[in-house]
Design an enzyme around this catalytic site. Structure first.
Site: not given
Ligand code: ACO
Length: 316
Positions: A114, A242, A272
């Protein structure tokens, strides 16, 4: 002082809009969860004949056309990506052929996930200083839908496809980009398959680790760029961050104490798009008149690697 200015931009998004309701038909998710955790309402996915090369070409042609620069004036052509159609020929080599760039144009693809587009701007600035022709074409393009595991709800809702392009000009009288680039090598946080696919066939991401990295790296990098350029953050006209997650951007805006109106993005419509995210947003800002001639955009990318890259880009 010597550096690059932005001459013109272009972008290309696939036709097909994939809404959160569409995603909810594939995995156990819902619009409320996706919007509140990421800020994403829809993303674009390639379909039919659309592919990485066609998106790159469309964005590059638009940027060239708007710049008034002829292909034979280009000295450097860089494509930032991790999802190209072919490992070789590089997409940049295909662009050389299709756009009719001179054979001595420096053409290669660059992978800094990214952060790739801003890595590309900095690389172009360095290469153009030594090149006989002073115009560069820098593109960020991804087709992440081809690398997405559509059974993994925590990643498949995040990613989209698209391309953004910039024509830049190097001049002794132009200010430097004041590039701040870095890397903290990590194989666990974010892994995309290459030829060794025994571990994962699709994008694998430890979202929380990447999130924690991003909320530290983004504001730090933005501050370092401003420091290097000798300006205060108040003097920046636009912040082009980004588009990974709206919560990451909101956190950075708060930490940097900058005007949120200068940090508007497009994640709700694009998702993203990794290396394409900064140039697509840059193109939207230039096309809508939100970034005008003489104004400065502080661009920051961060992500897989783990990498980060920031720079201050002035619109000519
Ligand atoms: N729909 C519903 N529930 C979901 C989903 C979904 N799509 N995805 C995850 N959940 C659930 C999980 O199973 C979990 O449930 P549990 O508590 O029963 O286990 C709960 O939601 C919380 O999951 P988390 O992983 O803790 O969710 P979080 O709030 O951390 O959000 C996310 C996840 C959006 C991926 C976040 O961590 C994020 O944005 N990370 C950064 C991503 C990023 O910036 N990437 C950039 C680089 S990408 C690249 O270089 C190609």
């Amino acid at each position: 002082m010597n550096g690059i200015k932005l001459i013109a931009t272009g972008s290309a998004l696939p036709e097909r809009v994939v809404t959160n309701a569409d995603m909810a038909k594939i995995v156990d998710t819902n619009d409320e969860w996706i919007v509140s955790r990421t800020g994403i309402s829809s993303r674009r996915h390639c379909s039919g004949d659309e592919c990485h090369t066609s998106l790159c070409l469309a964005a590059a042609r638009q940027a060239l056309e708007r710049s008034g620069i002829r292909p034979e004036q280009i000295g450097v052509c860089l494509v930032a990506t991790l999802s190209q159609d072919f490992l070789t020929p590089a997409t940049a080599c295909v662009l050389q052929m299709e756009l009719g760039l001179p054979e001595d144009t420096v053409c290669f693809d660059l992978n800094a996930a990214c952060s790739g587009f801003v890595y590309g701007l900095h690389t172009a600035e360095c290469l153009l200083a030594a090149a006989p022709r002073k115009y560069g074409l820098v593109i960020g393009c991804e087709v992440l839908s081809r690398l997405t595991d559509f059974t993994d709800r925590s990643t498949c809702v995040l990613f989209g496809d698209g391309a953004g392009a910039a024509v830049v000009e190097w001049n002794e009288a132009y200010p430097s980009l004041h590039g701040v680039l870095g890397c903290r090598g990590n194989r666990e946080a974010l892994l995309v398959p290459g030829v060794n696919t025994k571990d994962h066939s699709y994008i694998h991401m430890d979202g929380q680790t990447v999130f924690r990295f991003a909320v530290e790296a983004l504001p730090r990098c933005a501050k370092e760029v401003a420091g290097k350029a000798g300006i205060s953050l108040d003097q920046v006209d636009r912040f082009v961050f980004h588009q990974a997650n709206q919560r990451i951007i909101d956190f950075a805006v708060k930490k940097l104490k900058v005007d949120p109106a200068k940090c508007t993005g497009n994640i709700s419509r694009t998702g993203n798009t990794s290396a394409a995210s900064v140039p697509i947003l840059l193109d939207e800002l230039v096309s809508s008149g939100a970034l005008t001639s003489g104004q400065k955009a502080l661009c920051v990318g961060f992500g897989g690697g783990l990498t980060w890259a920031g720079g201050l880009l002035e619109l000519a």
